[in-house]
Design a protein around this motif. Sequence first.
Motif, PDB file in Angstrom:
ATOM      1  N   HIS A   1       0.827  -1.214   0.000  1.00  0.00           N
ATOM      2  CA  HIS A   1       0.000   0.000   0.000  1.00  0.00           C
ATOM      3  C   HIS A   1       0.858   1.260   0.000  1.00  0.00           C
ATOM      4  N   ARG A   2       2.115   1.166  -0.380  1.00  0.00           N
ATOM      5  CA  ARG A   2       2.988   2.331  -0.272  1.00  0.00           C
ATOM      6  C   ARG A   2       2.492   3.481  -1.129  1.00  0.00           C
ATOM      7  N   ALA A   3       2.407   4.664  -0.529  1.00  0.00           N
ATOM      8  CA  ALA A   3       1.957   5.858  -1.238  1.00  0.00           C
ATOM      9  C   ALA A   3       3.046   6.356  -2.181  1.00  0.00           C
ATOM     10  N   SER A   4       2.660   7.264  -3.060  1.00  0.00           N
ATOM     11  CA  SER A   4       3.610   7.814  -4.012  1.00  0.00           C
ATOM     12  C   SER A   4       4.667   8.651  -3.303  1.00  0.00           C
ATOM     13  N   PHE A   5       5.768   8.859  -3.989  1.00  0.00           N
ATOM     14  CA  PHE A   5       6.840   9.677  -3.423  1.00  0.00           C
ATOM     15  C   PHE A   5       6.343  11.085  -3.123  1.00  0.00           C
ATOM     16  N   ARG A   6       5.551  11.648  -4.016  1.00  0.00           N
ATOM     17  CA  ARG A   6       5.071  13.022  -3.802  1.00  0.00           C
ATOM     18  C   ARG A   6       4.233  13.108  -2.535  1.00  0.00           C
ATOM     19  N   THR A   7       3.346  12.146  -2.337  1.00  0.00           N
ATOM     20  CA  THR A   7       2.503  12.154  -1.137  1.00  0.00           C
ATOM     21  C   THR A   7       3.346  12.039   0.119  1.00  0.00           C
ATOM     22  N   ARG A   8       4.290  11.115   0.112  1.00  0.00           N
ATOM     23  CA  ARG A   8       5.134  10.938   1.291  1.00  0.00           C
ATOM     24  C   ARG A   8       5.995  12.166   1.558  1.00  0.00           C
ATOM     25  N   ALA A   9       6.505  12.786   0.505  1.00  0.00           N
ATOM     26  CA  ALA A   9       7.351  13.971   0.683  1.00  0.00           C
ATOM     27  C   ALA A   9       6.551  15.121   1.292  1.00  0.00           C
ATOM     28  N   VAL A  10       5.344  15.350   0.778  1.00  0.00           N
ATOM     29  CA  VAL A  10       4.503  16.442   1.299  1.00  0.00           C
ATOM     30  C   VAL A  10       4.137  16.186   2.755  1.00  0.00           C
ATOM     31  N   VAL A  11       3.730  14.951   3.059  1.00  0.00           N
ATOM     32  CA  VAL A  11       3.335  14.625   4.428  1.00  0.00           C
ATOM     33  C   VAL A  11       4.521  14.760   5.374  1.00  0.00           C
ATOM     34  N   LEU A  12       5.689  14.322   4.944  1.00  0.00           N
ATOM     35  CA  LEU A  12       6.872  14.403   5.811  1.00  0.00           C
ATOM     36  C   LEU A  12       7.237  15.859   6.100  1.00  0.00           C
ATOM     37  N   VAL A  13       7.161  16.711   5.102  1.00  0.00           N
ATOM     38  CA  VAL A  13       7.456  18.133   5.316  1.00  0.00           C
ATOM     39  C   VAL A  13       6.456  18.738   6.300  1.00  0.00           C
ATOM     40  N   LEU A  14       5.175  18.418   6.153  1.00  0.00           N
ATOM     41  CA  LEU A  14       4.162  18.933   7.071  1.00  0.00           C
ATOM     42  C   LEU A  14       4.357  18.380   8.481  1.00  0.00           C
ATOM     43  N   PHE A  15       4.756  17.108   8.574  1.00  0.00           N
ATOM     44  CA  PHE A  15       5.012  16.526   9.885  1.00  0.00           C
ATOM     45  C   PHE A  15       6.187  17.225  10.570  1.00  0.00           C
ATOM     46  N   ILE A  16       7.242  17.478   9.826  1.00  0.00           N
ATOM     47  CA  ILE A  16       8.400  18.176  10.396  1.00  0.00           C
ATOM     48  C   ILE A  16       7.994  19.557  10.891  1.00  0.00           C
ATOM     49  N   ALA A  17       7.158  20.238  10.115  1.00  0.00           N
ATOM     50  CA  ALA A  17       6.684  21.556  10.537  1.00  0.00           C
ATOM     51  C   ALA A  17       5.879  21.467  11.826  1.00  0.00           C
ATOM     52  N   ALA A  18       4.973  20.485  11.906  1.00  0.00           N
ATOM     53  CA  ALA A  18       4.149  20.328  13.111  1.00  0.00           C
ATOM     54  C   ALA A  18       5.010  19.991  14.323  1.00  0.00           C
ATOM     55  N   HIS A  19       6.013  19.150  14.125  1.00  0.00           N
ATOM     56  CA  HIS A  19       6.905  18.773  15.223  1.00  0.00           C
ATOM     57  C   HIS A  19       7.740  19.961  15.688  1.00  0.00           C
ATOM     58  N   SER A  20       8.219  20.759  14.743  1.00  0.00           N
ATOM     59  CA  SER A  20       9.022  21.929  15.093  1.00  0.00           C
ATOM     60  C   SER A  20       8.188  22.987  15.804  1.00  0.00           C
ATOM     61  N   ILE A  21       6.969  23.205  15.319  1.00  0.00           N
ATOM     62  CA  ILE A  21       6.089  24.190  15.961  1.00  0.00           C
ATOM     63  C   ILE A  21       5.769  23.770  17.392  1.00  0.00           C
ATOM     64  N   LEU A  22       5.550  22.460  17.608  1.00  0.00           N
ATOM     65  CA  LEU A  22       5.276  21.985  18.954  1.00  0.00           C
ATOM     66  C   LEU A  22       6.468  22.246  19.875  1.00  0.00           C
ATOM     67  N   GLY A  23       7.690  22.021  19.374  1.00  0.00           N
ATOM     68  CA  GLY A  23       8.870  22.305  20.181  1.00  0.00           C
ATOM     69  C   GLY A  23       8.961  23.766  20.558  1.00  0.00           C
ATOM     70  N   ARG A  24       8.690  24.655  19.604  1.00  0.00           N
ATOM     71  CA  ARG A  24       8.704  26.094  19.905  1.00  0.00           C
ATOM     72  C   ARG A  24       7.590  26.470  20.879  1.00  0.00           C
ATOM     73  N   TRP A  25       6.428  25.848  20.712  1.00  0.00           N
ATOM     74  CA  TRP A  25       5.291  26.164  21.578  1.00  0.00           C
ATOM     75  C   TRP A  25       5.576  25.746  23.012  1.00  0.00           C
ATOM     76  N   LEU A  26       6.190  24.573  23.187  1.00  0.00           N
ATOM     77  CA  LEU A  26       6.500  24.096  24.531  1.00  0.00           C
ATOM     78  C   LEU A  26       7.537  24.982  25.215  1.00  0.00           C
ATOM     79  N   TYR A  27       8.385  25.638  24.422  1.00  0.00           N
ATOM     80  CA  TYR A  27       9.403  26.512  25.003  1.00  0.00           C
ATOM     81  C   TYR A  27       8.756  27.644  25.795  1.00  0.00           C
ATOM     82  N   GLY A  28       7.645  28.135  25.320  1.00  0.00           N
ATOM     83  CA  GLY A  28       6.976  29.242  26.006  1.00  0.00           C
ATOM     84  C   GLY A  28       5.732  28.842  26.765  1.00  0.00           C
ATOM     85  N   HIS A  29       5.239  27.605  26.551  1.00  0.00           N
ATOM     86  CA  HIS A  29       4.012  27.154  27.215  1.00  0.00           C
ATOM     87  C   HIS A  29       4.239  25.748  27.775  1.00  0.00           C
ATOM     88  N   PRO A  30       4.998  25.634  28.864  1.00  0.00           N
ATOM     89  CA  PRO A  30       5.278  24.304  29.421  1.00  0.00           C
ATOM     90  C   PRO A  30       4.017  23.653  29.964  1.00  0.00           C
TER      91      PRO A  30
END
Length: 274
Positions: free
Chosen positions: A165-194
Motif C-alpha cells: 500500500h505504499r503511497a507515491s513519493f510526492r505524497t510521502r514527501a509532502v506529508v513528511l514536510v508537514l510533519f516536520i513543521a508540526a513537530h518543530s512548531i510543537l517544540g517552539r510552543w513548549l518553550y513558552g508554554h510548558p
Amino acid sequence: MLLLAVALTAYLVGVRRHSTRGSWPRYRTTLWIAGLICLGAAWIGPLASAAHSGFTAHMGVHLLLGMLGPLLLVLAAPVTLALRTLPPRNARAVSRVLRSPPVRVLTHPVVAAVLNAGGLWVLYTTDLFALMHAAPTVHVLVHAHVFLAGLVFTAAMIGPDPNPHRASFRTRAVVLVLFIAAHSILGRWLYGHPPIGVDPEDARAGAQLMFYGGEVIDLALLVLLFTGWYPGSRARSRFLPRNPSRPSRNPSRPSRDTLADRASDPRGRELSPP
C-alpha cells in the motif's frame, strides 16, 4: 526486558535461518540491536527513572522511543527477514495481514502522521501529560502509542520492507514536510508554554532537546526518503528498496536486497502486484 529479549532472539533466529539461503546484511542486524538499545534506554534504567520527574529526561525518552528507535528498527527490515525465514504458511499469513484494509489505512502517510504528530500535541497541550505520571496504566498506554505511532509513520515514509500500500513519493514527501513543521512548531510552543506542573527552566531545556534532536532525526528521514527516490544514488540500495517501476541499470546482477527480489521470493510471493 522480556519484550526486548524476545525481539532480539526472534530476529537472531531469523538471521540464523536465513544463512541457509545466503548471508543476511550485518548492518541490518546492527540496526536492530541499536534500535532495541534505544527502547531499553527509554523503558529501563536511569533515563527512564529520571523521566518521571524531569521534563528534559522525558524528552530524551520521547526521542528514543518515538523517533530514533523506530527509525533503526524499520531500517533493519524485520518483515523482509520474516518473509524469507518463516514457513510458507506463516509467511502467507503475514502477507495477508500486510494486504488487509486496516493496515492499508494505518500505513497511509496522512493517517500515520496524524496519529504521530497529533498524539504529541494532545499529550502536551492537555491534562494527559500530568495524568500519565499519576497513573501507571496511562503511562504504559502513552508510551505504547508513542512507539507504535513512530514505528508506523517511519515505515510508511521510508520503510525498506515490502509494502503493498505504499503511497507515491510526492505524497510521502509532502506529508513528511508537514510533519516536520508540526513537530518543530510543537517544540517552539513548549518553550513558552510548558505543561502544567513543569518547571519553566526544565521545560525550555526539554523543548530545545525536542526541537534540535527531532530536527536531526527528521533530516535523516528526509535524506532516506530522497535517497530511495533518486535513481542515481549508490546509497539507496543499502537502506532502501529500488523503485520497482524503474528498471535496474544492470539486470544481470540485481541487488539481493531490493523490493523486487523480496517480492519474487516464494515465501513473500503474495506481496507482488497482481
